[in-house]
Design a protein around this motif. Structure first.
Motif, short mmCIF file in Angstrom:
data_model
loop_
_atom_site.label_atom_id
_atom_site.label_comp_id
_atom_site.label_asym_id
_atom_site.label_seq_id
_atom_site.Cartn_x
_atom_site.Cartn_y
_atom_site.Cartn_z
N ILE A 201 0.89 -1.16 0.00
CA ILE A 201 0.00 0.00 0.00
C ILE A 201 0.92 1.21 0.00
O ILE A 201 2.09 1.12 0.41
CB ILE A 201 -0.97 0.02 1.20
CG1 ILE A 201 -0.21 0.07 2.54
CG2 ILE A 201 -1.92 -1.16 1.14
CD1 ILE A 201 -1.11 0.40 3.73
N SER A 202 0.42 2.34 -0.46
CA SER A 202 1.27 3.51 -0.58
C SER A 202 0.61 4.74 0.01
O SER A 202 -0.61 4.81 0.17
CB SER A 202 1.65 3.75 -2.04
OG SER A 202 0.50 3.95 -2.82
N GLN A 203 1.46 5.72 0.33
CA GLN A 203 1.00 6.98 0.89
C GLN A 203 1.90 8.09 0.36
O GLN A 203 3.12 8.03 0.49
CB GLN A 203 1.08 6.95 2.42
CG GLN A 203 0.66 8.22 3.11
CD GLN A 203 -0.81 8.54 2.90
OE1 GLN A 203 -1.67 7.70 3.13
NE2 GLN A 203 -1.09 9.75 2.45
N TYR B 188 3.32 12.04 0.27
CA TYR B 188 3.61 13.08 1.26
C TYR B 188 4.33 14.22 0.58
O TYR B 188 4.91 14.06 -0.50
CB TYR B 188 4.42 12.52 2.44
CG TYR B 188 5.80 12.03 2.08
CD1 TYR B 188 6.93 12.82 2.31
CD2 TYR B 188 5.99 10.77 1.54
CE1 TYR B 188 8.20 12.36 1.99
CE2 TYR B 188 7.24 10.30 1.23
CZ TYR B 188 8.35 11.10 1.45
OH TYR B 188 9.60 10.65 1.13
N GLU C 65 5.92 3.30 0.75
CA GLU C 65 5.14 2.07 0.68
C GLU C 65 5.54 1.12 1.80
O GLU C 65 6.64 1.20 2.34
CB GLU C 65 5.37 1.37 -0.67
CG GLU C 65 4.83 2.13 -1.85
CD GLU C 65 5.02 1.40 -3.16
OE1 GLU C 65 4.23 1.68 -4.07
OE2 GLU C 65 5.94 0.57 -3.30
N LYS D 116 1.78 -5.02 2.27
CA LYS D 116 0.39 -5.09 2.71
C LYS D 116 0.18 -6.11 3.83
O LYS D 116 -0.73 -5.96 4.64
CB LYS D 116 -0.48 -5.45 1.50
CG LYS D 116 -1.92 -5.13 1.64
CD LYS D 116 -2.61 -5.37 0.31
CE LYS D 116 -4.01 -4.86 0.37
NZ LYS D 116 -4.69 -4.99 -0.92
N LYS E 254 0.47 6.91 8.71
CA LYS E 254 -0.75 6.63 7.96
C LYS E 254 -0.74 5.21 7.39
O LYS E 254 -1.76 4.52 7.40
CB LYS E 254 -0.94 7.65 6.83
CG LYS E 254 -1.31 9.03 7.34
CD LYS E 254 -1.37 10.04 6.20
CE LYS E 254 -1.64 11.44 6.72
NZ LYS E 254 -1.60 12.45 5.64
N LEU E 255 0.41 4.77 6.90
CA LEU E 255 0.52 3.42 6.34
C LEU E 255 0.25 2.36 7.41
O LEU E 255 -0.53 1.43 7.20
CB LEU E 255 1.90 3.20 5.73
CG LEU E 255 2.18 3.92 4.42
CD1 LEU E 255 3.67 3.84 4.07
CD2 LEU E 255 1.33 3.35 3.29
N ARG F 17 -1.31 2.68 10.26
CA ARG F 17 -2.71 2.77 10.72
C ARG F 17 -3.67 2.20 9.68
O ARG F 17 -4.68 1.59 10.03
CB ARG F 17 -3.06 4.22 11.06
CG ARG F 17 -2.40 4.68 12.35
CD ARG F 17 -2.70 6.13 12.63
NE ARG F 17 -2.14 6.54 13.92
CZ ARG F 17 -2.04 7.80 14.32
NH1 ARG F 17 -2.47 8.79 13.54
NH2 ARG F 17 -1.52 8.09 15.49
N GLN F 18 -3.38 2.42 8.40
CA GLN F 18 -4.25 1.90 7.34
C GLN F 18 -4.33 0.38 7.39
O GLN F 18 -5.36 -0.20 7.06
CB GLN F 18 -3.73 2.37 5.97
CG GLN F 18 -4.64 2.01 4.82
CD GLN F 18 -4.13 2.54 3.49
OE1 GLN F 18 -3.33 3.46 3.43
NE2 GLN F 18 -4.59 1.94 2.42
N LEU F 19 -3.26 -0.26 7.84
CA LEU F 19 -3.24 -1.72 7.95
C LEU F 19 -3.77 -2.21 9.29
O LEU F 19 -3.77 -3.41 9.56
CB LEU F 19 -1.81 -2.24 7.73
CG LEU F 19 -1.28 -2.05 6.31
CD1 LEU F 19 0.19 -2.46 6.24
CD2 LEU F 19 -2.12 -2.83 5.31
N GLY F 20 -4.23 -1.30 10.14
CA GLY F 20 -4.82 -1.68 11.42
C GLY F 20 -3.86 -1.69 12.59
O GLY F 20 -4.23 -2.09 13.70
#
Length: 178
Positions: A90-92, A94, A104, A107, A134-135, A137-140
């Motif tokens: 997954i990517s973010q 900035y 990245e 995942k 953010k990365l 947190r996005q994965l939980g």
């Protein structure tokens, strides 16, 4: 202790451009006593915080993060620039001073509820570490804290991360200026 660590970091005026004082951690890495003191300080801070993974930001965060993960007996996770990781990511994006970049993470490396410590050598404006937070947190994952050897408080990154990302920041030493 922090004075020994700070004094082992070389400052290179005018790099990469005039008016910037580059904080060079290679001299810290070349000093076994200062490097051990740095890692020991991180270990002491995090050994009782139930960290389940350490995520290092490319590339100098890998140096400190991999050793810290080893000392804490937890997995080391790589957060890299786009296109560098081989599996599904997954990517973010900035903001940089003059543009944008992308970080990245694999995942499948963060599980929901993982207590992740994010580490890098330095925090300046906070853009890179904000993307890393953010990365995770996005994965939980739960980001326990972001930590650094160096903080450049005049650039406001640690304050931004604490206020805007609701993530505590810790650094071993601070240097005034850019």
């Amino acid at each position: 202790m922090n004075q020994t660590i700070a004094s082992s970091i070389r400052t290179i005026p005018g790099h990469p451009k005039p008016g910037i004082n580059f904080r060079d951690i290679t001299t810290l890495l070349e000093n076994p006593k200062a490097f051990r003191m740095t890692i020991d300080q991180f270990v002491q801070r995090y050994m009782d915080q139930n960290i389940t993974a350490v995520a290092g930001i490319e590339s100098r965060g890998f140096v400190f993060g991999s050793v810290l993960a080893y000392e804490l007996s937890v997995p080391f996770l790589s957060i890299r620039k786009a296109g560098k990781l081989p599996a599904e990511t997954i990517s973010q994006s900035y903001q940089l001073e003059y543009g944008e970049d992308v970080m990245e993470i694999h995942k499948d490396c963060v599980k929901p509820g993982d207590r992740v410590l994010i580490i890098d050598d330095l925090i300046a404006t906070g853009g890179t570490v904000s993307a890393a937070i953010k990365l995770v947190r996005q994965l939980g994952g739960v980001v326990v804290e972001s930590c650094f050897v160096i903080d450049l408080p005049d650039l406001g990154g640690s304050k931004k991360v604490q206020e805007e990302m609701d993530c505590p920041c810790y650094s071993i030493c601070e240097f005034e200026g850019d």
